[in-house]
Scaffold this motif. Structure first.
Motif, mmCIF file in Angstrom:
data_model
loop_
_atom_site.group_PDB
_atom_site.id
_atom_site.type_symbol
_atom_site.label_atom_id
_atom_site.label_comp_id
_atom_site.label_asym_id
_atom_site.label_seq_id
_atom_site.Cartn_x
_atom_site.Cartn_y
_atom_site.Cartn_z
ATOM 1 N N ASN A 9 0.786 -1.321 -0.091
ATOM 2 C CA ASN A 9 -0.116 -0.067 0.016
ATOM 3 C C ASN A 9 0.824 1.217 -0.044
ATOM 4 O O ASN A 9 0.399 2.084 -0.728
ATOM 5 C CB ASN A 9 -0.917 0.126 1.021
ATOM 6 C CG ASN A 9 -2.108 -0.745 1.029
ATOM 7 O OD1 ASN A 9 -2.905 -0.789 -0.125
ATOM 8 N ND2 ASN A 9 -2.609 -1.527 2.105
ATOM 9 N N THR A 16 0.536 6.335 -7.228
ATOM 10 C CA THR A 16 -0.944 6.850 -7.633
ATOM 11 C C THR A 16 -0.841 8.162 -7.603
ATOM 12 O O THR A 16 -0.805 8.795 -6.885
ATOM 13 C CB THR A 16 -1.916 6.043 -6.774
ATOM 14 O OG1 THR A 16 -1.805 4.466 -6.626
ATOM 15 C CG2 THR A 16 -3.197 6.448 -7.150
ATOM 16 N N ASP A 18 -4.042 9.481 -8.884
ATOM 17 C CA ASP A 18 -5.741 9.746 -8.618
ATOM 18 C C ASP A 18 -5.985 10.117 -7.176
ATOM 19 O O ASP A 18 -5.457 9.254 -6.319
ATOM 20 C CB ASP A 18 -6.460 8.613 -9.407
ATOM 21 C CG ASP A 18 -7.975 9.058 -9.177
ATOM 22 O OD1 ASP A 18 -8.393 10.026 -9.069
ATOM 23 O OD2 ASP A 18 -8.642 7.940 -9.006
ATOM 24 N N ALA A 20 -8.939 10.074 -5.555
ATOM 25 C CA ALA A 20 -9.709 9.117 -5.215
ATOM 26 C C ALA A 20 -9.072 7.868 -4.665
ATOM 27 O O ALA A 20 -9.331 7.527 -3.683
ATOM 28 C CB ALA A 20 -10.893 9.036 -6.002
ATOM 29 N N ARG A 21 -8.384 7.217 -5.762
ATOM 30 C CA ARG A 21 -7.588 6.113 -5.225
ATOM 31 C C ARG A 21 -6.732 6.279 -4.102
ATOM 32 O O ARG A 21 -6.456 5.322 -3.305
ATOM 33 C CB ARG A 21 -6.875 5.506 -6.650
ATOM 34 C CG ARG A 21 -6.201 4.339 -6.459
ATOM 35 C CD ARG A 21 -6.944 3.226 -6.354
ATOM 36 N NE ARG A 21 -6.638 2.028 -6.126
ATOM 37 C CZ ARG A 21 -7.101 1.085 -5.401
ATOM 38 N NH1 ARG A 21 -8.154 0.975 -4.870
ATOM 39 N NH2 ARG A 21 -6.506 -0.017 -5.315
ATOM 40 N N ARG A 22 -5.982 7.438 -4.104
ATOM 41 C CA ARG A 22 -5.000 7.547 -2.963
ATOM 42 C C ARG A 22 -5.809 7.810 -1.540
ATOM 43 O O ARG A 22 -5.063 7.021 -0.613
ATOM 44 C CB ARG A 22 -4.034 8.976 -2.925
ATOM 45 C CG ARG A 22 -3.415 9.020 -4.190
ATOM 46 C CD ARG A 22 -2.418 10.238 -4.303
ATOM 47 N NE ARG A 22 -1.987 10.741 -3.277
ATOM 48 C CZ ARG A 22 -0.547 10.793 -3.135
ATOM 49 N NH1 ARG A 22 0.186 10.022 -4.015
ATOM 50 N NH2 ARG A 22 0.063 11.067 -2.099
ATOM 51 N N SER A 23 -6.862 8.001 -1.651
ATOM 52 C CA SER A 23 -7.809 8.188 -0.182
ATOM 53 C C SER A 23 -8.118 6.746 0.194
ATOM 54 O O SER A 23 -7.859 6.476 1.358
ATOM 55 C CB SER A 23 -8.907 8.989 -0.123
ATOM 56 O OG SER A 23 -9.900 8.481 -1.313
ATOM 57 N N ILE A 24 -8.146 5.889 -0.928
ATOM 58 C CA ILE A 24 -8.701 4.477 -0.566
ATOM 59 C C ILE A 24 -7.248 3.892 0.049
ATOM 60 O O ILE A 24 -7.376 3.072 0.963
ATOM 61 C CB ILE A 24 -9.184 3.715 -1.720
ATOM 62 C CG1 ILE A 24 -10.603 4.348 -2.088
ATOM 63 C CG2 ILE A 24 -9.095 2.139 -1.606
ATOM 64 C CD1 ILE A 24 -11.042 3.752 -3.410
ATOM 65 N N ILE A 25 -6.207 3.980 -0.646
ATOM 66 C CA ILE A 25 -5.033 3.454 -0.138
ATOM 67 C C ILE A 25 -4.540 4.209 1.245
ATOM 68 O O ILE A 25 -4.172 3.174 2.031
ATOM 69 C CB ILE A 25 -3.697 3.673 -1.295
ATOM 70 C CG1 ILE A 25 -4.099 2.967 -2.589
ATOM 71 C CG2 ILE A 25 -2.411 3.251 -0.649
ATOM 72 C CD1 ILE A 25 -3.173 3.571 -3.626
ATOM 73 N N ASN A 28 -6.608 2.092 3.495
ATOM 74 C CA ASN A 28 -6.109 0.688 3.711
ATOM 75 C C ASN A 28 -4.969 0.614 4.629
ATOM 76 O O ASN A 28 -4.626 -0.150 5.501
ATOM 77 C CB ASN A 28 -5.773 0.133 2.440
ATOM 78 C CG ASN A 28 -7.036 -0.122 1.419
ATOM 79 O OD1 ASN A 28 -8.157 -0.305 2.360
ATOM 80 N ND2 ASN A 28 -6.757 -0.442 0.180
ATOM 81 N N GLU A 76 -12.514 -6.040 0.095
ATOM 82 C CA GLU A 76 -13.780 -5.662 -0.494
ATOM 83 C C GLU A 76 -14.890 -6.692 -0.654
ATOM 84 O O GLU A 76 -15.932 -6.972 -1.086
ATOM 85 C CB GLU A 76 -13.928 -5.011 -1.939
ATOM 86 C CG GLU A 76 -13.145 -3.776 -1.791
ATOM 87 C CD GLU A 76 -13.297 -3.123 -3.274
ATOM 88 O OE1 GLU A 76 -13.456 -3.593 -4.314
ATOM 89 O OE2 GLU A 76 -12.565 -2.182 -3.316
#
Length: 123
Positions: A9, A16, A18, A20-25, A28, A76
């Motif tokens: 991660n 990354t 993006d 939105a993807r960075r916030s998900i990472i 995590n 998920e």
């Protein structure tokens, strides 16, 4: 395993662009750090109290944590399988019930003259 997820991660976070993807990472990464802390709770409780948690209970606890945090959130499974949340709630009820009996056994072992019948308390 957790360390590998954590490092992966971190690498993905660096690569990354993006948002939105960075916030998900980042989420995590935080969940993985929480998982590190949760794994040590049974041994911490055993050290500071007289409560002896059975090894099978510790293994089931770690499996539950992996199922909820790693598989449920990062993998998920909550989205992929409708029954995943119900399975985790069912297993957490069993774990808490067994923990209750462990606590009652500990009270019975170390209390002076007071005996708590497990059947009476479970009713």
């Amino acid at each position: 395993m957790l360390f590998a997820i954590f490092i992966t991660n971190i690498v993905f976070l660096c690569l990354t662009k993006d948002d939105a993807r960075r916030s998900i990472i980042i989420f995590n990464i935080i969940e993985t750090l929480i998982m590190f802390a949760l794994i040590f709770i049974p041994s911490f409780i055993t050290r500071i109290t007289k409560l002896k948690i059975p090894p099978i209970m510790e293994i089931l606890y770690i499996i539950f944590c992996i199922g909820s945090i790693i598989l449920g959130e990062i993998g998920e499974f909550y989205i992929k399988f409708d029954w995943w949340d119900s399975l985790l709630h069912f297993s957490s009820g069993i774990l808490l019930g067994v923990l209750g009996y462990v606590i009652i056994n500990t009270f019975n072992k170390y209390s002076s003259g007071i005996y708590h019948a497990q059947f009476n308390i479970s009713m």
